[in-house]
Design an enzyme around this catalytic site. Structure first.
Site, PDB file in Angstrom:
ATOM      1  N   TYR A  48       0.833  -1.211   0.000  1.00 42.08           N
ATOM      2  CA  TYR A  48       0.000   0.000   0.000  1.00 42.08           C
ATOM      3  C   TYR A  48       0.868   1.262   0.000  1.00 42.08           C
ATOM      4  O   TYR A  48       1.707   1.450   0.893  1.00 42.08           O
ATOM      5  CB  TYR A  48      -0.898  -0.012   1.240  1.00 42.08           C
ATOM      6  CG  TYR A  48      -1.735   1.220   1.436  1.00 42.08           C
ATOM      7  CD1 TYR A  48      -2.905   1.402   0.715  1.00 42.08           C
ATOM      8  CD2 TYR A  48      -1.354   2.203   2.348  1.00 42.08           C
ATOM      9  CE1 TYR A  48      -3.690   2.532   0.896  1.00 42.08           C
ATOM     10  CE2 TYR A  48      -2.136   3.336   2.538  1.00 42.08           C
ATOM     11  CZ  TYR A  48      -3.299   3.495   1.806  1.00 42.08           C
ATOM     12  OH  TYR A  48      -4.061   4.617   1.995  1.00 42.08           O
TER      13      TYR A  48
ATOM     14  N   ASN B  73       7.785  -1.870   2.680  1.00 45.32           N
ATOM     15  CA  ASN B  73       6.778  -0.871   3.034  1.00 45.32           C
ATOM     16  C   ASN B  73       6.189  -1.223   4.398  1.00 45.32           C
ATOM     17  O   ASN B  73       4.992  -1.218   4.601  1.00 45.32           O
ATOM     18  CB  ASN B  73       5.677  -0.866   1.962  1.00 45.32           C
ATOM     19  CG  ASN B  73       4.688   0.271   2.132  1.00 45.32           C
ATOM     20  OD1 ASN B  73       5.066   1.425   2.177  1.00 45.32           O
ATOM     21  ND2 ASN B  73       3.402  -0.059   2.203  1.00 45.32           N
TER      22      ASN B  73
ATOM     23  N   SER C 281       3.317  -3.170   4.296  1.00 49.06           N
ATOM     24  CA  SER C 281       3.529  -4.580   3.973  1.00 49.06           C
ATOM     25  C   SER C 281       4.908  -4.739   3.353  1.00 49.06           C
ATOM     26  O   SER C 281       5.590  -3.756   3.049  1.00 49.06           O
ATOM     27  CB  SER C 281       2.479  -5.084   2.970  1.00 49.06           C
ATOM     28  OG  SER C 281       1.170  -4.986   3.487  1.00 49.06           O
TER      29      SER C 281
ATOM     30  N   SER D 143       0.240  -5.679   8.388  1.00 47.18           N
ATOM     31  CA  SER D 143       1.266  -5.867   7.362  1.00 47.18           C
ATOM     32  C   SER D 143       1.025  -7.154   6.593  1.00 47.18           C
ATOM     33  O   SER D 143       0.820  -8.217   7.173  1.00 47.18           O
ATOM     34  CB  SER D 143       2.654  -5.914   8.010  1.00 47.18           C
ATOM     35  OG  SER D 143       3.663  -5.972   7.033  1.00 47.18           O
ATOM     36  N   GLY D 144       1.048  -7.048   5.280  1.00 53.29           N
ATOM     37  CA  GLY D 144       1.039  -8.235   4.431  1.00 53.29           C
ATOM     38  C   GLY D 144       2.462  -8.651   4.155  1.00 53.29           C
ATOM     39  O   GLY D 144       3.157  -8.018   3.354  1.00 53.29           O
TER      40      GLY D 144
END
Length: 358
Positions: A132, A204, A234, A272-273
Site C-alpha cells: 500500500y 513498506n 507490507s 502488514s502483508g
C-alpha cells in the site's frame, strides 16, 4: 544514485554475487515503470521480474509460496501451492494496481508466448503482488494502468538493479523512513558446486522503534520525523536461486524470508502483508503438455540446506537496508503537510560506529 549499504561500510555477512542483486541468478531480468507527478499526487509504479529468457512457449519456473501475515495479495499462489511451478512473469505494484497489472501481464504473455496461446487451450496466470502506497501516492486515482505493466516487462534486463523509489517501490515507506525496492544476493557452496540465492523486496513495513541494522537499535537512536502511529504497510519478498530444489524445499526457502525481514526489527504486524515467493531456475524443461508422461527433476539433499537458508535470510535483510538507504525526502499526500524522510546515512553511520559495528 546514493551508495548502497555495503558501499557505506555496513559489514553485512556473506559473499554476494557480482551485482549483489537478484539478477545474479542466471537468466533473471528486472524492469521498472516509475510514475512520479507531484501535481497529480502520483508516486507509484510497477516492478517486473522475468525468471527465464523464454519466448514462444513458456517454461515452468519451480516455486514455493509462504506468508508470515496475510494482510495483502499475491495472485497465482494457489496454483504454486498445488503444482509447485508457475509460468511467466512476477510483478509488484500498489494495492489498487493489482488488476491493471494482471491485465497488462496477461496481454504481455499472450504476445510473448504467441504460439502457446494461439495453438493451445492455454491460460495466463501471472503472479502479481502489492503493498500500500496511499501515504505518498493518491492510490484511489488508479494511476497504474495495464500499459505500465507491459512497459516494465519490456524494460526487464540483466545487470545492476536500481533501488529505492523505483517501480512499485516508488511510494513505499519502511520503518517510517522512505523505503521501496531493494535487492541483494549470496553465493554458497554445497557439495562442491556454487549456487546463488538472491532477493528482491518491496519494503513498506515496520515502525521506527523496531528498526535495527545489524543488531544496532537505529530506530531508537534516530526517533525524529515519524509519520505513523502504527504499522500500516507490507513487504513482498521474491527469492530466486539456481539451486535445484523440490517444491517442499522451495516453500521452506520462502518461509526463511520471514526471518530475513525480522532481522531489521519487524515482528510481523497485524496490518502488514508479509508475503513471500521463492523460485528456482534449475531443471529447465518444457511446459507440462510437452514434457511427456514422466518428468525428472533434481533437488539438493535436505541435510545440505543450512547454507542456502542462511544465504536467503542474509540477502533479504540486506535488501531491506538497501531499499532504505536509497531513500530521499518525499511529501505525503495523506496526511498533507507531512514529509516522509529518507534516512540520514551520515547519522546512521555515526550510530553504527557508536555501537562498534563498523
Amino acid at each position: 544514485m546514493k551508495p548502497r549499504a555495503r558501499d557505506l561500510g555496513l559489514p553485512f555477512p556473506g559473499t554476494p554475487g557480482p551485482f549483489n542483486a537478484i539478477t545474479d541468478v542466471p537468466g533473471v531480468r528486472v524492469g521498472f515503470t516509475t510514475l512520479t507527478d507531484p501535481a497529480r499526487k502520483m508516486r507509484t509504479g510497477v516492478t517486473a521480474i522475468l525468471p527465464r529468457p523464454d519466448s514462444g512457449s513458456p517454461r515452468p519456473v519451480w516455486a514455493g509460496f509462504a506468508a508470515l501475515n496475510g494482510n495483502g495479495e499475491m495472485t497465482g499462489t494457489h496454483w504454486v501451492n498445488d503444482a509447485g511451478y508457475f509460468l511467466g512473469p512476477v510483478l509488484i505494484t500498489n494495492t489498487h494496481g493489482i488488476g491493471a497489472c494482471h491485465h497488462g501481464a496477461t496481454e504481455w504473455m499472450i504476445r510473448t508466448y504467441d504460439s502457446h496461446f494461439r495453438d493451445e487451450h492455454a491460460w495466463a496466470m501471472p503472479i502479481v503482488a502489492e503493498t500500500y502506497d496511499g501515504t505518498l501516492n493518491d492510490i484511489n486515482a488508479l494511476h497504474v494502468k495495464p500499459e505500465h505493466a507491459i512497459a516494465a516487462l519490456d524494460a526487464a534486463a540483466t545487470g545492476p538493479v536500481a533501488e529505492g523509489s523505483v517501480g512499485g517501490g516508488n511510494g513505499m515507506i519502511a520503518y517510517d523512513f522512505k523505503g521501496g525496492t531493494g535487492t541483494a544476493s549470496r553465493r554458497v557452496e554445497i557439495g562442491g558446486a556454487t549456487y546463488t540465492v538472491a532477493a528482491l523486496v518491496q519494503a513498506n513495513y515496520g515502525r521506527r522503534p523496531w528498526f535495527t541494522v545489524l543488531g544496532v537499535p537505529v530506530g531508537r537512536e534516530m526517533p525524529d520525523g515519524t509519520i505513523r502511529d502504527q504499522e500500516t504497510g507490507s513487504i513482498i519478498v521474491i527469492l530466486a536461486t539456481d539451486a535445484p530444489l523440490s517444491d517442499a524445499i522451495l516453500r521452506g526457502l520462502a518461509r526463511r524470508a520471514g526471518l530475513g525481514i525480522a532481522r531489521s526489527g519487524s515482528p510481523g504486524g497485524n496490518s502488514s502483508g508479509d508475503i513471500f515467493l521463492a523460485f528456482s531456475v534449475a531443471d529447465d524443461m518444457p511446459a507440462p503438455p510437452h514434457a511427456g508422461p514422466v518428468i525428472t527433476r533434481h533437488s539438493l539433499n535436505w541435510d545440505e540446506l543450512d547454507p542456502l537458508y542462511q544465504a536467503a535470510v542474509e540477502a533479504v535483510d540486506e535488501s531491506v537496508i538497501n531499499a532504505i538507504v536509497q531513500g530521499e525526502d518525499v511529501a505525503c499526500v495523506k496526511p498533507e503537510g507531512k514529509t516522509c524522510h529518507g534516512i540520514d546515512t551520515a547519522r546512521l553511520m555515526q550510530v553504527m560506529a557508536k555501537y562498534g559495528r563498523l
